[in-house]
Design a protein around this motif. Structure first.
Motif, PDB file in Angstrom:
ATOM      1  N   HIS A   1       4.113 -10.623  -2.376  1.00 42.56           N
ATOM      2  CA  HIS A   1       3.948  -9.442  -1.509  1.00 42.56           C
ATOM      3  C   HIS A   1       2.458  -9.111  -1.454  1.00 42.56           C
ATOM      4  CE1 HIS A   1       4.629  -5.623   0.419  1.00 42.56           C
ATOM      5  NE2 HIS A   1       4.124  -4.962  -0.600  1.00 42.56           N
TER       6      HIS A   1
ATOM      7  N   HIS B   1       1.408  -2.603  -7.396  1.00 42.17           N
ATOM      8  CA  HIS B   1       0.495  -3.313  -6.491  1.00 42.17           C
ATOM      9  C   HIS B   1      -0.313  -2.284  -5.723  1.00 42.17           C
ATOM     10  CE1 HIS B   1       3.953  -2.445  -3.961  1.00 42.17           C
ATOM     11  NE2 HIS B   1       3.228  -2.691  -2.893  1.00 42.17           N
TER      12      HIS B   1
ATOM     13  N   HIS C   1      -0.944  -1.207  -2.761  1.00 42.50           N
ATOM     14  CA  HIS C   1      -0.694  -0.598  -1.460  1.00 42.50           C
ATOM     15  C   HIS C   1      -0.740   0.914  -1.598  1.00 42.50           C
ATOM     16  CE1 HIS C   1       1.255  -4.367   0.519  1.00 42.50           C
ATOM     17  NE2 HIS C   1      -0.054  -4.307   0.710  1.00 42.50           N
TER      18      HIS C   1
ATOM     19  N   ASP D   1       7.383  -3.922  -4.740  1.00 41.81           N
ATOM     20  CA  ASP D   1       7.854  -4.371  -3.423  1.00 41.81           C
ATOM     21  C   ASP D   1       8.155  -5.869  -3.419  1.00 41.81           C
ATOM     22  OD1 ASP D   1       7.610  -1.822  -2.559  1.00 41.81           O
ATOM     23  OD2 ASP D   1       5.972  -2.173  -1.140  1.00 41.81           O
TER      24      ASP D   1
ATOM     25  N   HIS E   1       1.881   3.226  -3.043  1.00 41.02           N
ATOM     26  CA  HIS E   1       2.186   3.093  -4.473  1.00 41.02           C
ATOM     27  C   HIS E   1       1.066   3.635  -5.366  1.00 41.02           C
ATOM     28  CE1 HIS E   1       5.781   0.461  -3.918  1.00 41.02           C
ATOM     29  NE2 HIS E   1       5.213   0.361  -2.730  1.00 41.02           N
TER      30      HIS E   1
HETATM   31 ZN   LIG Z   1       3.713  -2.751  -0.770  1.00 38.34          ZN
END
Ligand SMILES: [Zn+2]
Length: 210
Positions: free
Chosen positions: A131, A56, A58, A150, A61
């Protein structure tokens, strides 16, 4: 299967390197930061990175993905529902106090029904929104191993209070998709300790049906 897991960056995102012992082909999942450590591990195993998979968008990551692509020429894969979040990396950097990584280019969107491989080791992509809208997990069925991003943690689940988050969607993803996997499935969460689907089914306070 070669599988190295190590926490990278200030938020200690679990980066996975998965490689085939015979073909030496590899994929890197969530190269959030510390690209030199990732490259050192890749060289130690004499691997060739064929894909970079992001669970994802973020920053912890995806932050190192472009640096890793520059060195390996491997394509970056992310579900398209997270492209909007990817355009907010500067804001994300402010939230967590990390330097902004610059623009991240995605080479291909991946979703449920598709697979990614490192030599003979193939993972099914599972789109698990909640998430974030574009969160995915990777499921290696023969090895019974789940890279969960996550979405699921040992004893907890991903937060849903950030842009694109939804408690209703993450619970649906967890119950319909992840809890459908065998109890003995090893779960590698995006942060923290490893667990299993059976352990989380029995003890995770977010998943126990009352
Ligand atoms: Zn995350």
């Amino acid at each position: 299967m070669i599988h190295e897991i190590f926490p990278v960056g200030p938020l200690q995102c679990n980066c996975s390197i998965i490689g085939d012992e015979t073909t030496r082909e590899a994929m890197v999942i969530d190269p959030g930061d510390d690209i030199n450590d990732i490259l050192e591990t890749i060289r130690k195993h004499n691997l060739q990175v064929k894909q970079i998979v992001i669970t994802h968008a973020h920053i912890d990551h995806v932050g190192g993905a472009m640096k890793l692509r520059a060195v390996t020429s491997a394509p970056i894969l992310l579900n398209e529902n997270d492209y909007a979040l990817l355009n907010m990396l500067d804001a994300q950097a402010d939230w967590v106090g990390m330097p902004a990584p610059g623009k991240v280019e995605i080479d291909q969107s991946v979703t449920t029904g598709q697979t990614v491989s490192a030599g003979a080791h193939t993972a099914q992509i599972l789109h698990t929104p909640g998430h974030t809208e574009g969160s995915i997990c990777l499921y290696f069925a023969p090895e019974k191993k789940l890279i969960a991003g996550d979405t699921l943690f040992a004893g907890s689940i991903g937060r849903t209070d950030l842009p694109g988050g939804s408690m209703q969607k993450i619970l649906r993803s967890l119950h319909n998709t992840l809890l459908a996997l065998p109890d003995e499935t090893i779960v590698v969460p995006g942060h923290g300790e490893l667990t299993t689907i059976g352990e989380e089914r029995d003890t995770n306070p977010f998943l126990i049906r009352r």
